[in-house]
Design an enzyme around this catalytic site. Sequence first.
Site, PDB file in Angstrom:
ATOM      1  N   HIS A  55       0.838  -1.206   0.000  1.00 27.77           N
ATOM      2  CA  HIS A  55       0.000   0.000   0.000  1.00 27.77           C
ATOM      3  C   HIS A  55       0.872   1.255   0.000  1.00 27.77           C
ATOM      4  O   HIS A  55       1.065   1.892   1.034  1.00 27.77           O
ATOM      5  CB  HIS A  55      -0.903  -0.027   1.234  1.00 27.77           C
ATOM      6  N   HIS A  57       1.958   4.962  -2.358  1.00 27.96           N
ATOM      7  CA  HIS A  57       1.640   5.912  -3.427  1.00 27.96           C
ATOM      8  C   HIS A  57       2.927   6.637  -3.808  1.00 27.96           C
ATOM      9  O   HIS A  57       3.526   7.311  -2.968  1.00 27.96           O
ATOM     10  CB  HIS A  57       0.613   6.942  -2.949  1.00 27.96           C
ATOM     11  N   ASN A  89      -3.632   5.300  -8.089  1.00 24.46           N
ATOM     12  CA  ASN A  89      -4.118   6.677  -8.231  1.00 24.46           C
ATOM     13  C   ASN A  89      -3.019   7.601  -8.744  1.00 24.46           C
ATOM     14  O   ASN A  89      -2.750   8.658  -8.200  1.00 24.46           O
ATOM     15  CB  ASN A  89      -4.716   7.193  -6.917  1.00 24.46           C
ATOM     16  N   ASP A 333       0.480   2.914   3.819  1.00 20.11           N
ATOM     17  CA  ASP A 333      -0.322   3.896   3.082  1.00 20.11           C
ATOM     18  C   ASP A 333       0.510   5.167   2.860  1.00 20.11           C
ATOM     19  O   ASP A 333       0.030   6.291   3.023  1.00 20.11           O
ATOM     20  CB  ASP A 333      -1.620   4.219   3.816  1.00 20.11           C
ATOM     21  N   HIS A 337       2.744  14.372   0.093  1.00 22.92           N
ATOM     22  CA  HIS A 337       2.205  15.661  -0.323  1.00 22.92           C
ATOM     23  C   HIS A 337       3.214  16.738   0.058  1.00 22.92           C
ATOM     24  O   HIS A 337       4.063  16.535   0.935  1.00 22.92           O
ATOM     25  CB  HIS A 337       0.868  15.960   0.366  1.00 22.92           C
TER      26      HIS A 337
END
Length: 475
Positions: A55, A57, A89, A333, A337
């Site tokens: 998991h 990103h 994503n 996860d 950002h």
Amino acid sequence: MLTLRNIKVWDTGEVIDLVVPDTDAGRFFHEDGAVSDGEFDATGLTLAPGFEDPHVHFRDPGQTYKESMVSGCRASASGGYTNVLVMPNTVPAMDGEPIVDGEPGADEVRAAGYDDVIDYLQHYEAAHDVQLPVRYDLCVCASKGRAGGEATDLDRWRRHLPTAPADGKDEYQLAHPVTAISDDGSAVTEPILDKVLENTRESGLYLIEHCEHHDVGAVNDGPVSRKLGVPGIPEDTELRIVARDIAKARETGTRVHFQHVSTAISFDAIRKAKAEGLPVTCETAPHYLALCDEALLEYGTLAKMNPPLRSEADRRATIAAIADGTVDLLATDHAPHTLDEKDLGFLEAPNGIIGLECAYGVCHKVLVDGGHISDRRLIELMSTAPSRLMGHTPTDVAALLNTSSKCAVKRTLDLSAVEHPENVDLVVLDTDAAWTVDPEAFHSKARNTPFGGWQVTGRPLATIIGSKLVFSRIK
């Protein structure tokens, strides 16, 4: 050559010598003052199968100002991870559809010579002339564009499956297959759920479900949200998806894995489903066992995520679910950002935090030092359990010793002498190391974490992939 004397095998307790014959020259990196060769007394250190994370990103393509495959993979290796699953994503979404010129991120894919994001990420190393210090699989979108309106077309991505014929696949396609389906960031929508489950069964993969849906709200509904004056997200927004998908697993036999479970009521439902023998598994993340929604008052939007941090009672229920085996594994996860984006306030700031480089320390501090689980169980939750979920075979240190080491008072595991050294992935851990989390020292591009300044214990010191050293902080 790196030789570590008197290192302990994680699951048997046997004390051995470890010989790592080579660094992986194209992939190796290290921290200041660390070494890659020599002989060291490793008394007190632990040798374990490499961590795996289903998991993460990495924001590549489309948002590489937040993270790239290069920085994300370096963060992974620094955290002791040898394999990760990249969520879909991306921008454009990883749905197997041909990219549309002019859409965000399309130029990056097209410039590299590819027509869809799966091909682009499979061939990332060739396209960018880099070697990444971690293995990775890919997760395909459940819906086209990850928009929830139409299920992805299995025929668009069937060729990327591990079970697809190897003839015609190059080394990059073989190394980075599609191994899961998800619309992570969003739950699979009701109108397409049956079709997504059909795709899941036909492909032989498993559904990784973002088990939470809400249309309004930014933080957990409760006293903290009211104190902040921010719309709340009720805890049953998670349970509704969990209960819905458990019913579908019961009806269809489809394998479902629930991501980042955060509430006591959801753990209760999953616990009952498992007792019923249904094909469901679940994970939680370090932040849900270490923090509750009161952290929002201290860390602000650095503690804003989806699902949101829940109540202290839910945090304690999360730890209990880990301790009793309801939670199958821990996943980060990892969600990069920029700090400018995180400064936009609770209503506008994006959800998520980074986690790969401090996950082991945070979990060890809370779970092992807290007396809830053992060192061995934490390694299982971060290594062997996620490895098996992703269809991999975790490195069995004891088996390697039995087949490659001669009988002696103290045996030596020489990685140059093992059969199939290309399959040996390991992490060297100092389970007692006390250290301070410093986001400025991270290898990730991002710094969005509430754990900066935390005093934690337990740290990966070296990461070994394919029997070669790819990362070191051994001094």
